[in-house]
Design a protein around this motif. Structure first.
Motif, PDB file in Angstrom:
ATOM      1  N   ASP A  33       0.852  -1.193   0.000  1.00 31.64           N
ATOM      2  CA  ASP A  33       0.000   0.000   0.000  1.00 31.64           C
ATOM      3  C   ASP A  33       0.886   1.240   0.000  1.00 31.64           C
ATOM      4  N   ARG A  34       0.853   1.938  -1.115  1.00 30.85           N
ATOM      5  CA  ARG A  34       1.656   3.156  -1.240  1.00 30.85           C
ATOM      6  C   ARG A  34       1.360   4.147  -0.122  1.00 30.85           C
ATOM      7  N   ALA A  35       0.106   4.191   0.356  1.00 36.65           N
ATOM      8  CA  ALA A  35      -0.251   5.142   1.408  1.00 36.65           C
ATOM      9  C   ALA A  35       0.568   4.909   2.678  1.00 36.65           C
ATOM     10  N   ARG A  36       0.977   3.675   2.899  1.00 40.17           N
ATOM     11  CA  ARG A  36       1.750   3.347   4.100  1.00 40.17           C
ATOM     12  C   ARG A  36       3.198   3.792   4.009  1.00 40.17           C
ATOM     13  N   ALA A  37       3.699   4.034   2.824  1.00 41.70           N
ATOM     14  CA  ALA A  37       5.146   4.026   2.595  1.00 41.70           C
ATOM     15  C   ALA A  37       5.899   5.087   3.394  1.00 41.70           C
ATOM     16  N   ALA A  38       5.420   6.343   3.369  1.00 42.99           N
ATOM     17  CA  ALA A  38       6.181   7.410   4.029  1.00 42.99           C
ATOM     18  C   ALA A  38       6.311   7.122   5.515  1.00 42.99           C
ATOM     19  N   PHE A  39       5.221   6.702   6.137  1.00 40.95           N
ATOM     20  CA  PHE A  39       5.244   6.385   7.562  1.00 40.95           C
ATOM     21  C   PHE A  39       6.193   5.218   7.834  1.00 40.95           C
ATOM     22  N   ASP A  40       6.059   4.174   7.022  1.00 38.74           N
ATOM     23  CA  ASP A  40       6.910   3.006   7.242  1.00 38.74           C
ATOM     24  C   ASP A  40       8.388   3.356   7.115  1.00 38.74           C
ATOM     25  N   HIS A  41       8.702   4.246   6.182  1.00 41.18           N
ATOM     26  CA  HIS A  41      10.104   4.627   5.994  1.00 41.18           C
ATOM     27  C   HIS A  41      10.599   5.551   7.106  1.00 41.18           C
ATOM     28  N   PHE A  42       9.766   6.522   7.492  1.00 37.35           N
ATOM     29  CA  PHE A  42      10.283   7.626   8.307  1.00 37.35           C
ATOM     30  C   PHE A  42       9.996   7.507   9.799  1.00 37.35           C
ATOM     31  N   ALA A  43       8.822   6.996  10.167  1.00 34.13           N
ATOM     32  CA  ALA A  43       8.476   6.992  11.591  1.00 34.13           C
ATOM     33  C   ALA A  43       9.543   6.318  12.450  1.00 34.13           C
ATOM     34  N   PRO A  44      10.126   5.204  11.993  1.00 36.11           N
ATOM     35  CA  PRO A  44      11.145   4.561  12.843  1.00 36.11           C
ATOM     36  C   PRO A  44      12.402   5.418  13.027  1.00 36.11           C
ATOM     37  N   GLY A  49      -1.113  14.726   2.283  1.00 38.06           N
ATOM     38  CA  GLY A  49      -1.842  13.460   2.278  1.00 38.06           C
ATOM     39  C   GLY A  49      -0.881  12.307   2.030  1.00 38.06           C
ATOM     40  N   PRO A  50      -1.329  11.088   2.304  1.00 38.62           N
ATOM     41  CA  PRO A  50      -0.424   9.942   2.163  1.00 38.62           C
ATOM     42  C   PRO A  50      -0.163   9.529   0.719  1.00 38.62           C
ATOM     43  N   LEU A  51      -0.949  10.039  -0.227  1.00 36.97           N
ATOM     44  CA  LEU A  51      -0.696   9.648  -1.617  1.00 36.97           C
ATOM     45  C   LEU A  51       0.029  10.754  -2.364  1.00 36.97           C
ATOM     46  N   ASP A  52      -0.707  11.595  -3.079  1.00 34.61           N
ATOM     47  CA  ASP A  52       0.013  12.544  -3.927  1.00 34.61           C
ATOM     48  C   ASP A  52      -0.903  13.668  -4.380  1.00 34.61           C
ATOM     49  N   PHE A  53      -1.223  14.574  -3.445  1.00 35.38           N
ATOM     50  CA  PHE A  53      -1.914  15.799  -3.830  1.00 35.38           C
ATOM     51  C   PHE A  53      -3.216  15.541  -4.562  1.00 35.38           C
ATOM     52  N   GLN A  54      -3.923  14.469  -4.168  1.00 38.37           N
ATOM     53  CA  GLN A  54      -5.223  14.253  -4.788  1.00 38.37           C
ATOM     54  C   GLN A  54      -6.221  15.303  -4.308  1.00 38.37           C
ATOM     55  N   THR A  55      -7.352  15.360  -4.980  1.00 39.21           N
ATOM     56  CA  THR A  55      -8.394  16.315  -4.625  1.00 39.21           C
ATOM     57  C   THR A  55      -8.915  16.071  -3.209  1.00 39.21           C
ATOM     58  N   ARG A  56      -8.855  14.821  -2.795  1.00 39.30           N
ATOM     59  CA  ARG A  56      -9.280  14.483  -1.432  1.00 39.30           C
ATOM     60  C   ARG A  56      -8.430  13.327  -0.949  1.00 39.30           C
ATOM     61  N   GLU A  57      -7.811  13.514   0.199  1.00 33.39           N
ATOM     62  CA  GLU A  57      -7.089  12.442   0.886  1.00 33.39           C
ATOM     63  C   GLU A  57      -7.217  12.704   2.373  1.00 33.39           C
ATOM     64  N   PRO A  58      -7.009  11.688   3.184  1.00 30.14           N
ATOM     65  CA  PRO A  58      -6.873  11.974   4.613  1.00 30.14           C
ATOM     66  C   PRO A  58      -5.536  12.694   4.838  1.00 30.14           C
ATOM     67  N   VAL A  59      -5.381  13.244   6.041  1.00 28.69           N
ATOM     68  CA  VAL A  59      -4.111  13.863   6.400  1.00 28.69           C
ATOM     69  C   VAL A  59      -3.064  12.769   6.599  1.00 28.69           C
ATOM     70  N   SER A  60      -1.843  13.047   6.165  1.00 28.49           N
ATOM     71  CA  SER A  60      -0.792  12.037   6.301  1.00 28.49           C
ATOM     72  C   SER A  60      -0.493  11.767   7.772  1.00 28.49           C
ATOM     73  N   PRO A  61      -0.453  10.506   8.172  1.00 34.82           N
ATOM     74  CA  PRO A  61      -0.139  10.196   9.578  1.00 34.82           C
ATOM     75  C   PRO A  61       1.307  10.519   9.935  1.00 34.82           C
ATOM     76  N   VAL A  62       2.141  10.732   8.936  1.00 40.28           N
ATOM     77  CA  VAL A  62       3.532  11.081   9.238  1.00 40.28           C
ATOM     78  C   VAL A  62       3.595  12.422   9.970  1.00 40.28           C
ATOM     79  N   ILE A  63       2.626  13.279   9.699  1.00 42.21           N
ATOM     80  CA  ILE A  63       2.673  14.629  10.256  1.00 42.21           C
ATOM     81  C   ILE A  63       2.659  14.611  11.778  1.00 42.21           C
TER      82      ILE A  63
END
Lengths: 685, 685
Positions: free
Chosen positions: B344-355, B371-385
């Motif tokens: 799941d691409r949405a997971r990637a930033a968190f999986d890479h950076f949170a640790p 957002g966790p994907l790529d500047f779509q018109t609607r996404e949830p807020v990225s959990p990395v934030i």
């Protein structure tokens, strides 16, 4: 004058070995003319390589091979020559014609006769195909004449690199062999070598630039005519005439006239004078190729004229010089509304051209793509081919594999072309080949570029070879043609395992077109390729576009209803029996079912399988066949040239990757849409 | 030093009219420094245009406006100035800081105070926004400080024209204002005018080249540093620092080192020395922006190192000079297998950076797409934030409308950004804006090019303006910001119908983001755009690609299962309550339903409609709203600049065409797949 291909270029079907049978003997060439000189030079070089001898006068050792114009018989030469002519007259009283030849063997002498120099040249390549078999048991003269007078290649080569389409539009073999970055290529030896290969498979005409004529290419007709003349100089010694793609707007864009109206006197005068200048520079110039009012190219519609007016304008200018105009019938609305199911691109060529039958001048050839759409892996034969009895028609094939794997996939196209050529129109037994033989001939879009193997994929050379041979004789069987090509190209008898080599090439190539069909768009529905570059799968890629290429898949079924009863009425463009055969989903051949009908996924094919299970099965089968091809190719290492083996290996790897992608995308798409599981439980994603 | 925008360029939010309130008065500027000179020059020009006067010494007529550094108070000047300082101390004892300012009005004198010159500059633009309101009733000193210290624009501009991406990657406003065809643009006045606009909306940092760093752009760091210095010279008078996107492979590609390993001593030394040279040339240089190990860009993974190692390498080199490294968290596998539903691409930033939290140096800013994907018109807020409490994080928005209509569609993005900034993480009440205010700040990808309207679509200027203002104060309401922008840009009070102008712009723009959402991908599912250029609909365009952006529509339902229970587990990356809210299709907000869940078409939304009927309804509604916008815009002819009216009209026409295409393709796609008719019987195709 002649010479081998440049050293870094693959010899294709003319390696030195194939000249051994001739080149190791005493030969006599009789007759005069440029092409007789070419024949002499070819034999001379073969003898230099293989220890034989060649001469033009009748003094000297008894020849084992005599190549002679009929006019030169009786003017000296061995008795066998006279005997051959005598029995030729006994067998076949007619002239051999411009390109025909006859082969006889009397005693220990093989005799090749021709009325004209071009016949002698084609006969020479016939001897090369025969090899030692030309020197076997005696036999009376056997005449050979081409089925088609016009055997042509169209190059979709641009002079300038096009920002989207590149140096060669739909080219998969590197750059152009004619043009580089706005200029003619300096490597004229490459053009000469190409001419020699083409003559050896029977081609006698080449259009040297793309039918989409951009700004620079337009000027080939006038200020850059010398560039065309240079190419013609290289083709001429091999009996090949050069044609030019021109823009219908030429009077406007080149001469600044206010109009290109075909009925305008100034326009007519401009074309007449321009064409005269072309012939002054290139006396054997072939003629013009025109894509008009098609995909954005200009044409007579702008002036309220029709295609006959347009074509006749150019034909009138060409007629005094013996030239022809190839006027392409590839005309359709490429800004179609996908929402409108009544418009049918398949209908377009017929709707535009059939009403014009009888209005074209005698030197207009309407050039018709073999299918009603656009060189798909499977289409019905275009109804235009039989629709215009009073018009000359050329049938156009596509050797460049735009929709058949782009020379990264093995796809031997002769079976497909042969099927089209043998297609019979009706009770009179006339075939597509018969129509083309009426004078229009065959045209193929070339698959050649500056790649060291000529065609990118070395096995794609077979398509070029087979096209030329089919244009000469459409009755030739694809497997025989492949035999010819294998013997010439790979000379298996000199390999460590001739049988393995021959068998493997047949196993990989014979059915490769059907293999490609299996893992791509099913049952004649077409397209499903990535838009733009057309490589790889994208089931809906063209589904909601203006291009008129749809499959209409929904959760219940798939296919295009082109029936009279409930669809676009395209089936009515066919004569009987085909109009009836295609009209009914019961009689329609399986492989064209989705071209003509929208059917439920559970529709049962003649094969006994449902449409949906057919899709799954063929996609698994197609990939399995590519896997088998990959395995079969490996043991040929050492049996074929190392560079050829490496290149084919690399292409097979890509073919397998891409075939799996096709399989999985197609199966996933139809599984998601239909909800029907695979009967064998294989993964559909 | 200052000057108007080049004459053929639209003045955006700084037309002459907005300087009238200041420029028609007697003004006094007190204090020293480069930016005080800028303030003086701005006021001087305003006075020259509008009849006022400005001076720096205390002699002369009583001023109506005093702009002064606190340090200059007491050193002469009117009594009101001292009074303002006194009441500032009474109101707010703290320092105004590097960019803060305070505004007071005593008697007939308006006083602007700042600790630092940059504060005076920002205060000047505050006065300009206020216009005559700055000269109304007396009031005590009101302090203003930016919520974020870092308010940055990233330009995805290439120096060389990229063969695929062009001069500006994802640019929809013509060429770059910095670069043209491999060289810096000669038009430095345009850069200066841009700097002025940015300062006027609050921006204080600009990265001048694309995060995808190609060969030529890599050399900006070294041999072409002068090109960057030239731009910095234009930005400096407006308090804007220049940043540079660099390639992680720079030691290899620029210096020929054998490695770019971040733990290699020679590599560290090279970065230290190179960075020292950058600061020698550009003393106020901001720092580096890096996209590493992402979409083919080089990074520390090549050397077995992680992102902390990589970022710290550059941070170490920048630290002695006060620079920062913006290290982008946009890291994912762009060669994903679409068949694999567990990745799941949405997971990637968190999986890479949170640790890696806690391992980054203090001058590393991890730059996170909102957002966790790529500047779509609607996404949830990225959990990395919220995931990395010990790390500075910048939140990245995209002003350039890659996925929101490419500046051919009206899409006012402030409501979207505001929603993200106000998003609260949990019980502690901290918002996305609070996280960014901790030091990382906000970044937007610029939507500006060399277009005469700066942004292609004139109404897209509002996005740039609103971004800067939100970075200064994220509590500002989108409609207020639009008011500000309308008053500055269109100065309605000078038009024939101020109310109509204001009302119409609000009607067209306020809800335009939601309108865009309605006619494009539904319910947070994302993408469905044409691959490559990303304009217009293609529902399956990315469905079978390696890019990790899927919707998984089949005949029964649609959406991505990202739950812990049955999906990819992405919901577990969120803290409570969001991990629970998103986990259940019952509690998940409608607008994100298909981002988090795969549901049947008959699933009933909180709105009471089924998913399938929601798709149909919103697509019809969205188009109807665009039709209304087109009608509303027409009567503004004569009320806005003719060129602006014409350009917006042309864009609205295209928006309407494209919106209808989205509507019809989306509805046809889902109708064919689901088989469910529209409840209101509208045509679905």
């Amino acid at each position: 004058m002649t010479g081998p291909a440049p050293t870094d270029v693959h010899p294709a079907w003319l390696p030195s070995e194939v000249f051994r049978a001739i080149g190791s003997r005493h030969c006599l060439v009789r007759g005069a003319g440029r092409l007789v000189d070419t024949v002499f030079a070819e034999v001379e070089r073969a003898c230099a390589e293989h220890g034989g001898s060649v001469r033009r006068d009748t003094e000297g050792p008894p020849p084992a091979l005599v190549l002679a114009l009929v006019a030169a018989v009786g003017d000296g030469g061995p008795a066998e020559l006279d005997a051959a002519l005598t029995d030729l007259h006994a067998v076949d009283g007619g002239p051999l014609g411009a390109e025909g030849y006859a082969l006889a063997r009397h005693g220990e002498v093989t005799v090749l006769l021709a009325d004209q120099p071009a016949g002698l040249l084609h006969g020479l390549f016939h001897l090369i195909r025969l090899g030692e078999a030309a020197f076997g048991a005696p036999h009376a003269a056997q005449p050979h004449r081409p089925a088609m007078d016009r055997r042509m290649l169209d190059h979709w080569d641009n002079v300038d690199v096009h920002p989207v389409m590149g140096q060669v539009e739909r080219g998969y073999a590197g750059g152009s062999i004619f043009w580089h970055d706005g200029r003619p290529r300096r490597d004229r030896a490459r053009v000469r070598a190409y001419a020699r290969l083409l003559a050896a498979c029977g081609i006698n005409a080449v259009a040297v630039n793309n039918v989409n004529v951009h700004a620079t290419e337009a000027r080939l007709l006038t200020e850059r005519l010398d560039d065309v003349a240079e190419i013609a100089d290289e083709f001429r010694p091999y009996g090949i005439r050069v044609h030019l793609s021109v823009t219908f707007a030429a009077p406007v864009v080149l001469a600044g006239l206010p109009t290109a109206d075909p009925l305008d006197d100034a326009v007519r005068a401009w074309w007449a004078e321009t064409t005269r200048a072309v012939y002054a520079r290139i006396p054997d110039f072939g003629g013009y190729v025109v894509k008009a009012d098609s995909e954005g190219q200009p044409g007579p519609f702008s002036y309220g004229r029709d295609h006959a007016d347009g074509a006749n304008l150019l034909a009138e200018a060409l007629a005094p010089h013996g030239g022809v105009v190839h006027w392409r019938a590839f005309v359709y609305n490429h800004r179609q509304d996908w929402r409108d199911r009544s418009t049918d691109r398949a209908r377009a060529a017929f709707d535009h051209f059939a009403p014009l039958d009888g209005r074209f001048r005698g030197n207009v050839i309407v050039q018709v793509k073999h299918g009603p759409l656009d060189f798909q892996t499977r289409e019905p034969v275009s109804p235009v081919i039989t629709a215009m009895p009073a018009t000359l028609k050329a049938v156009e094939f596509q050797a460049t594999q735009e929709y058949t794997g782009q020379q990264r996939h093995v796809c031997y196209l002769a079976p497909w072309w042969s099927e089209v050529l043998r297609f019979g129109w009706g009770d009179d037994g006339r075939t597509v080949a018969d129509v083309a033989a009426d004078g229009g001939g065959l045209v193929a879009v070339s698959n050649v570029g500056d790649d060291p193997f000529w065609t990118g994929h070395p096995l794609a050379q077979a398509n070029l070879y087979a096209f030329g041979r089919l244009a000469w004789d459409p009755r030739l069987r694809p497997a025989e043609l492949l035999d010819e090509w294998i013997e010439l190209t790979f000379h298996p008898e000199t390999s460590a395992d001739p049988d393995l080599l021959r068998r493997t090439l047949h196993e990989i190539m014979d059915d490769s077109w059907r293999t490609y069909e299996r893992y791509t768009a099913p049952l004649g529905v077409g397209f499903m390729v990535r838009p733009g570059h057309h490589y790889g799968p994208d089931v809906d890629g063209y589904e909601y576009t203006p291009w008129g290429t749809y499959h209409f898949a929904d959760r219940d079924g798939v296919g295009v209803d082109r029936t009279r009863a409930t669809g676009t009425g395209f089936t009515a463009q066919y004569p009987r029996p085909w109009s009836r055969v295609y009209e009914s989903s019961v009689t329609c051949p399986d492989e064209l079912l989705l071209f003509f009908h929208h059917v439920p996924y559970e529709h049962v094919l003649h094969s006994g399988r449902t449409v949906i299970q057919h899709i799954y099965d063929t996609h698994f089968d197609g990939v399995a066949e590519v896997e088998a091809a990959c395995l079969r190719w490996k043991p040929l290492v050492g049996l074929v040239d190392a560079a050829v083996h490496a290149r084919v290996t690399e292409r097979l790897d890509e073919q397998l990757r891409c075939a799996r992608e096709w399989r999985d995308q197609l199966n996933a798409y139809f599984h998601r849409k239909s909800g029907v599981p695979d009967a064998y439980g294989r993964p559909l994603h």
